[in-house]
Write a protein that holds these residues in place. Sequence first.
Motif, PDB file in Angstrom:
ATOM      1  N   GLY A 162     -35.466  -6.021 -21.937  1.00 26.99           N
ATOM      2  CA  GLY A 162     -34.243  -5.579 -21.478  1.00 26.99           C
ATOM      3  C   GLY A 162     -34.156  -4.127 -20.925  1.00 26.99           C
ATOM      4  O   GLY A 162     -33.341  -3.628 -20.256  1.00 26.99           O
ATOM      5  N   ALA A 163     -34.614  -3.377 -21.981  1.00 27.65           N
ATOM      6  CA  ALA A 163     -34.769  -1.817 -21.758  1.00 27.65           C
ATOM      7  C   ALA A 163     -35.409  -1.613 -20.442  1.00 27.65           C
ATOM      8  O   ALA A 163     -35.129  -0.776 -19.820  1.00 27.65           O
ATOM      9  N   ILE A 165     -35.506  -3.507 -17.692  1.00 35.35           N
ATOM     10  CA  ILE A 165     -34.469  -3.904 -16.734  1.00 35.35           C
ATOM     11  C   ILE A 165     -33.474  -2.854 -16.567  1.00 35.35           C
ATOM     12  O   ILE A 165     -33.149  -2.454 -15.380  1.00 35.35           O
ATOM     13  N   ILE A 166     -32.826  -2.260 -17.714  1.00 35.33           N
ATOM     14  CA  ILE A 166     -31.940  -1.203 -17.502  1.00 35.33           C
ATOM     15  C   ILE A 166     -32.371  -0.016 -16.940  1.00 35.33           C
ATOM     16  O   ILE A 166     -31.938   0.647 -15.923  1.00 35.33           O
ATOM     17  N   SER A 169     -33.125  -0.201 -13.237  1.00 32.13           N
ATOM     18  CA  SER A 169     -31.668  -0.216 -12.347  1.00 32.13           C
ATOM     19  C   SER A 169     -31.403   1.090 -12.118  1.00 32.13           C
ATOM     20  O   SER A 169     -30.888   1.535 -11.165  1.00 32.13           O
ATOM     21  N   ARG A 170     -31.925   2.079 -12.845  1.00 32.08           N
ATOM     22  CA  ARG A 170     -31.519   3.405 -12.836  1.00 32.08           C
ATOM     23  C   ARG A 170     -32.550   4.295 -12.442  1.00 32.08           C
ATOM     24  O   ARG A 170     -32.407   5.483 -11.904  1.00 32.08           O
ATOM     25  N   VAL A 175     -34.506   6.502 -19.625  1.00 35.67           N
ATOM     26  CA  VAL A 175     -33.812   5.664 -20.277  1.00 35.67           C
ATOM     27  C   VAL A 175     -34.561   4.767 -21.189  1.00 35.67           C
ATOM     28  O   VAL A 175     -34.057   4.079 -21.944  1.00 35.67           O
ATOM     29  N   LEU A 179     -34.115   4.107 -25.047  1.00 38.01           N
ATOM     30  CA  LEU A 179     -33.544   2.584 -25.709  1.00 38.01           C
ATOM     31  C   LEU A 179     -34.498   2.111 -26.685  1.00 38.01           C
ATOM     32  O   LEU A 179     -34.420   1.693 -27.883  1.00 38.01           O
TER      33      LEU A 179
END
Length: 191
Positions: A162-163, A165-166, A169-170, A175, A179
């Motif tokens: 998940g980290a 993916i986030i 996306s940025r 990021v 995380l």
Amino acid sequence: MAATTKENTREAILLAAREAAMMRGYGGINFRDLAAAVGIKAASINYYFANKALLGEAVARRYQVDIARDLEAISTDAKDARDALRRYPSIFRASLERNNRMCLSSFMAAERDELPEPVLKQVQAFADVNVAWLSKQLAAAAIGSPESVEARARAIYAAVAGAQIIARSRSDIAVFDALVESYRAAGPLPS
């Protein structure tokens, strides 16, 4: 065509398909684009892979095998199981370092409804390999009860994926790092 040339072409197709899937998912695997990347005619790909489903399955299987090898290398190089767990996120970070790529299996998992069953099975096998390795490391580090290691391993896998993916996306690997550090501070990753 010599056997080595056939094998080299097959490997080049697999590599190009892996890169496409890490950038655009299963839907991004396109025979015409792969042929251009490899330097062959699009119809020639069918000689090696009769259809996209067979190619997708081979790519996902190879990815799962490669990650299992990478996890074993972490185990071998780490001073102990806790150190191996600390190094685990580096596998996901490495994809981001390569032009903001994403874990092939995470990308394909998000496309679940569009995946042929054999491809989906390989994507699920990737998750299983990660969870099994994490469970083994958690047990060896005596983190949690024997009954809880698999649940924690799943949480770690989901959190790190998940980290990624986030962060993707940025387009910001910082990021991801932040995380992962927060997971170490608050769980599920041990510090």
